[in-house]
Design a protein around this motif. Structure first.
Motif, PDB file in Angstrom:
ATOM      1  N   UNK A  89      23.664  12.701   7.232  1.00 29.71           N
ATOM      2  CA  UNK A  89      22.521  13.575   7.491  1.00 29.71           C
ATOM      3  C   UNK A  89      21.830  13.941   6.181  1.00 29.71           C
ATOM      4  N   UNK A  90      20.687  14.610   6.312  1.00 33.31           N
ATOM      5  CA  UNK A  90      19.827  14.838   5.146  1.00 33.31           C
ATOM      6  C   UNK A  90      20.515  15.622   4.024  1.00 33.31           C
ATOM      7  N   UNK A  91      21.476  16.443   4.357  1.00 25.86           N
ATOM      8  CA  UNK A  91      22.191  17.195   3.328  1.00 25.86           C
ATOM      9  C   UNK A  91      22.997  16.316   2.391  1.00 25.86           C
ATOM     10  N   UNK A 131      25.444   4.102  -2.524  1.00 23.38           N
ATOM     11  CA  UNK A 131      25.328   5.036  -1.407  1.00 23.38           C
ATOM     12  C   UNK A 131      25.464   4.315  -0.069  1.00 23.38           C
ATOM     13  N   UNK A 132      26.200   4.924   0.852  1.00 23.70           N
ATOM     14  CA  UNK A 132      26.465   4.299   2.154  1.00 23.70           C
ATOM     15  C   UNK A 132      26.082   5.263   3.270  1.00 23.70           C
ATOM     16  N   UNK A 169      20.934   9.559  10.355  1.00 22.79           N
ATOM     17  CA  UNK A 169      19.508   9.794  10.586  1.00 22.79           C
ATOM     18  C   UNK A 169      18.702   8.834   9.707  1.00 22.79           C
ATOM     19  N   UNK A 170      17.487   8.478  10.109  1.00 22.96           N
ATOM     20  CA  UNK A 170      16.693   7.484   9.375  1.00 22.96           C
ATOM     21  C   UNK A 170      16.548   7.732   7.870  1.00 22.96           C
ATOM     22  N   UNK A 180      17.614   5.034   4.894  1.00 26.85           N
ATOM     23  CA  UNK A 180      16.689   4.526   3.881  1.00 26.85           C
ATOM     24  C   UNK A 180      17.221   4.722   2.467  1.00 26.85           C
ATOM     25  N   UNK A 181      18.038   5.744   2.290  1.00 32.49           N
ATOM     26  CA  UNK A 181      18.601   6.034   0.965  1.00 32.49           C
ATOM     27  C   UNK A 181      19.858   5.215   0.673  1.00 32.49           C
TER      28      UNK A 181
END
Length: 216
Positions: free
Chosen positions: A111-113, A124-125, A131-132, A136-137
């Protein structure tokens, strides 16, 4: 896309969120209000194997739960950070304390956090149902859902890469050793042995008589 073996072989630290990464994201309560979480035993086995291979493991989560402490203790997870409002700051401190570079670290989020911590590490995995923005990250997205073997999938990739790297080093050392060793049966040994035997026969009358008898 499958990450390169060299990138995975360099991993020294695996850091994970808990809810939605090590679990399926669900939080269950009993009638008495006790909190329950579901963990996957295959994930656990993968983390144990990773630790045995010398890779540090850690969890960083915003929530606090005795269940997480217990599960981390069972698996030998080296670093457990709960109640973390700034996951990136916790990760930066962890890297400095353990002497691990960001390029040698993996962070798994959903999640974004988790994005600030993901942006810090070399690999990064995101889990399959992240979430999208998290996807993307990510440099890699697991095929398996969290709480159902997603972490095991990642552990197996790392272990496979480290095993391949070890085999490559071993093969290189073997090739180097073989190249440096003298050839068996080459210009040295076999001809010297044959010459020595021939000379010994020619210089020994008894040996000559025995040879003549065998010929008759």
């Amino acid at each position: 896309m499958r990450p390169s073996a060299s990138r995975l072989a360099a991993v020294r630290l695996l850091v994970m969120d808990v809810d939605g990464v090590l679990t399926d994201g669900g939080i269950y309560y009993t009638e008495r209000g006790d909190e329950l979480k579901r963990f996957d035993v295959r994930d656990g086995q993968g983390l144990v194997l990773l630790r045995q291979a010398g890779v540090l493991t850690a969890v960083i989560t915003r929530r606090r739960s005795e269940i997480v402490e217990r599960r981390a203790d069972e698996l030998g997870i080296a670093e457990v950070h709960q109640g973390a409002s700034d996951k990136r700051a916790v990760l930066e401190s962890l890297l400095a304390r353990r002497g691990v570079s960001a390029s040698e670290a993996v962070y798994v989020g959903d999640d974004v956090g988790d994005i600030p911590a993901m942006q810090l590490v070399g690999f990064p995995v995101a889990v399959a149902d992240a979430v999208p923005p998290v996807k993307r990250a990510a440099a890699y997205i697991t095929r398996v859902r969290p709480g159902h073997g997603a972490i095991r999938e990642l552990c197996d990739l790392i272990l496979s890469a480290k095993g391949s790297n070890a085999r490559s080093i071993g093969e290189e050392r073997t090739t180097t050793a073989e190249a440096a060793a003298p050839e068996r049966g080459g210009a040295g040994g076999a001809r010297v042995e044959g010459t020595t035997t021939k000379n010994a026969t020619e210089n020994n009358p008894t040996a000559k008589r025995r040879t003549a008898k065998r010929r008759r």
